[in-house]
Design a protein around this motif. Structure first.
Motif, mmCIF file in Angstrom:
data_model
loop_
_atom_site.group_PDB
_atom_site.id
_atom_site.type_symbol
_atom_site.label_atom_id
_atom_site.label_comp_id
_atom_site.label_asym_id
_atom_site.label_seq_id
_atom_site.Cartn_x
_atom_site.Cartn_y
_atom_site.Cartn_z
ATOM 1 N N UNK A 155 0.641 -1.245 0.015
ATOM 2 C CA UNK A 155 -0.031 0.111 0.240
ATOM 3 C C UNK A 155 0.962 1.162 0.074
ATOM 4 N N UNK A 156 2.143 1.244 0.365
ATOM 5 C CA UNK A 156 2.936 2.293 0.672
ATOM 6 C C UNK A 156 3.271 2.879 -0.708
ATOM 7 N N UNK A 157 3.182 1.858 -1.786
ATOM 8 C CA UNK A 157 3.534 2.472 -3.242
ATOM 9 C C UNK A 157 2.533 3.671 -3.624
ATOM 10 N N UNK A 158 1.437 3.485 -3.229
ATOM 11 C CA UNK A 158 0.303 4.425 -3.573
ATOM 12 C C UNK A 158 0.535 5.938 -2.935
ATOM 13 N N UNK A 159 1.456 5.775 -1.844
ATOM 14 C CA UNK A 159 1.612 7.158 -1.290
ATOM 15 C C UNK A 159 3.222 7.813 -1.829
ATOM 16 N N UNK A 160 3.671 7.043 -2.604
ATOM 17 C CA UNK A 160 4.989 7.466 -3.066
ATOM 18 C C UNK A 160 4.929 8.246 -4.392
ATOM 19 N N UNK A 161 5.328 9.597 -4.092
ATOM 20 C CA UNK A 161 5.348 10.662 -5.224
ATOM 21 C C UNK A 161 5.611 10.216 -6.619
ATOM 22 N N UNK A 162 6.924 9.532 -6.858
ATOM 23 C CA UNK A 162 7.504 9.177 -7.846
ATOM 24 C C UNK A 162 6.517 8.019 -8.679
ATOM 25 N N UNK A 163 5.831 7.075 -7.629
ATOM 26 C CA UNK A 163 5.163 6.108 -8.321
ATOM 27 C C UNK A 163 4.097 6.674 -8.658
ATOM 28 N N UNK A 164 3.261 7.651 -8.080
ATOM 29 C CA UNK A 164 2.057 8.259 -8.756
ATOM 30 C C UNK A 164 2.312 9.027 -9.707
ATOM 31 N N UNK A 165 3.393 9.683 -9.998
ATOM 32 C CA UNK A 165 3.846 10.224 -11.268
ATOM 33 C C UNK A 165 3.730 9.506 -12.477
ATOM 34 N N UNK A 166 4.415 8.266 -12.336
ATOM 35 C CA UNK A 166 4.607 7.344 -13.586
ATOM 36 C C UNK A 166 3.585 6.447 -13.905
ATOM 37 N N UNK A 167 2.849 6.066 -12.924
ATOM 38 C CA UNK A 167 1.968 4.704 -12.973
ATOM 39 C C UNK A 167 0.419 5.144 -12.335
ATOM 40 N N UNK A 168 -0.351 4.100 -12.850
ATOM 41 C CA UNK A 168 -1.568 4.279 -12.202
ATOM 42 C C UNK A 168 -2.141 3.071 -11.615
ATOM 43 N N UNK A 169 -2.460 3.051 -10.403
ATOM 44 C CA UNK A 169 -2.272 1.849 -9.516
ATOM 45 C C UNK A 169 -3.998 1.328 -10.008
ATOM 46 N N UNK A 170 -4.009 -0.074 -10.173
ATOM 47 C CA UNK A 170 -5.214 -0.717 -9.967
ATOM 48 C C UNK A 170 -5.504 -1.864 -8.793
ATOM 49 N N UNK A 171 -6.557 -2.204 -8.323
ATOM 50 C CA UNK A 171 -6.624 -3.451 -7.449
ATOM 51 C C UNK A 171 -7.468 -4.204 -7.988
#
Length: 269
Positions: A169-185
């Protein structure tokens, strides 16, 4: 009686078994289902049980000397059997029970052929252990992973054995991750099949040794055969020393995700 499955190779057996389970899951969708409680909020339904019976029937007919580990029925067959099939008859039971069609049926020969069936699209994702393809309406297409979608599935279901060092879940709070990817569950093995098919860039989940898991074995086999990069969240090979899964369509995506995961872990130490 002629055994129509005896002459099939392992990939065809896995495909036939997964398809049989998927047909039961599709047929029982929307019916009033009995809930069979297990542990820690986990449960099965009539559909899980009936789908597993259909799968086991084909495996027994096609490979009577092989052992089977079923999600619902446990271990069957000789304890010393050289080969073992891993069966998850309905991956995504909670989704299914509330009327969500995002579910999968998983059949895998340990370290060999595997199939992941989507009961509602009719697709069956298959591998013979070396190549991977999707079968739909009688036609086969080779699986071709790509990170072009920039969609990453993150499994948020507990438990989280790597915490506090890492939680997906911590990936969803990482600015770099959110800048480059779109999460799905998605919370089903379809997420892994979609990485192999190029519909997702990656998949991340926490956990222990998932290599022999009825939930993950078929999806891992597909992704490896398709050419995806498959490791634990610690970068180690999946197995007794690895933890969880980071499955990416290509090495670049995998490397970027591992950088984020390591940075989160290092900030905790």
């Amino acid at each position: 009686m002629i055994n129509s499955y005896a002459g099939l190779d392992d990939a065809a057996v896995a495909t036939a078994a997964a398809r049989a389970g998927a047909e039961l899951v599709h047929e029982m969708y929307g019916q009033r289902l009995t809930r069979i409680d297990k542990v820690a909020g986990d449960f099965a339904t009539d559909a899980d049980i009936e789908a597993e019976k259909a799968i086991l029937g084909i495996l027994r007919a096609a490979r009577p000397d092989d052992a089977v580990l079923g999600e619902e029925s446990g271990h069957q067959g000789a304890a010393g059997a050289v080969r073992q099939w891993l069966v998850d008859p309905l991956c995504g039971t909670l989704n299914y029970a509330v009327g969500n069609m995002l579910v999968a049926v998983n059949v895998a020969l340990r370290d060999g052929a595997a199939a992941v069936a989507d009961p509602f699209s009719g697709e069956v994702f298959c591998t013979d252990g070396e190549t991977a393809w999707v079968r739909h309406e009688g036609a086969d297409a080779r699986l071709a992973p790509t990170s072009a979608t920039q969609l990453v599935d993150v499994n948020l279901d507990p438990p989280f054995p790597s915490a506090p060092g890492f939680q997906a879940v911590e990936l969803l709070a990482h600015p770099w991750f959110m800048e480059h990817y779109r999460p799905r569950v998605v919370s089903t093995t379809l997420a892994l099949a979609w990485v192999a098919a190029g519909r997702r860039a990656a998949y991340v989940t926490d956990g222990g040794d998932l290599s022999g898991s009825v939930h993950f074995a078929a999806g891992i086999a597909l992704c490896r055969a398709a050419g995806c990069v498959v490791t634990g969240v610690d970068g180690a090979p999946v197995g007794q020393k690895g933890r969880g899964l980071v499955v990416a369509a290509d090495a670049e995506t995998h490397g970027l995700l591992m950088s984020v995961i390591r940075s989160r872990s290092e900030n905790r130490t």
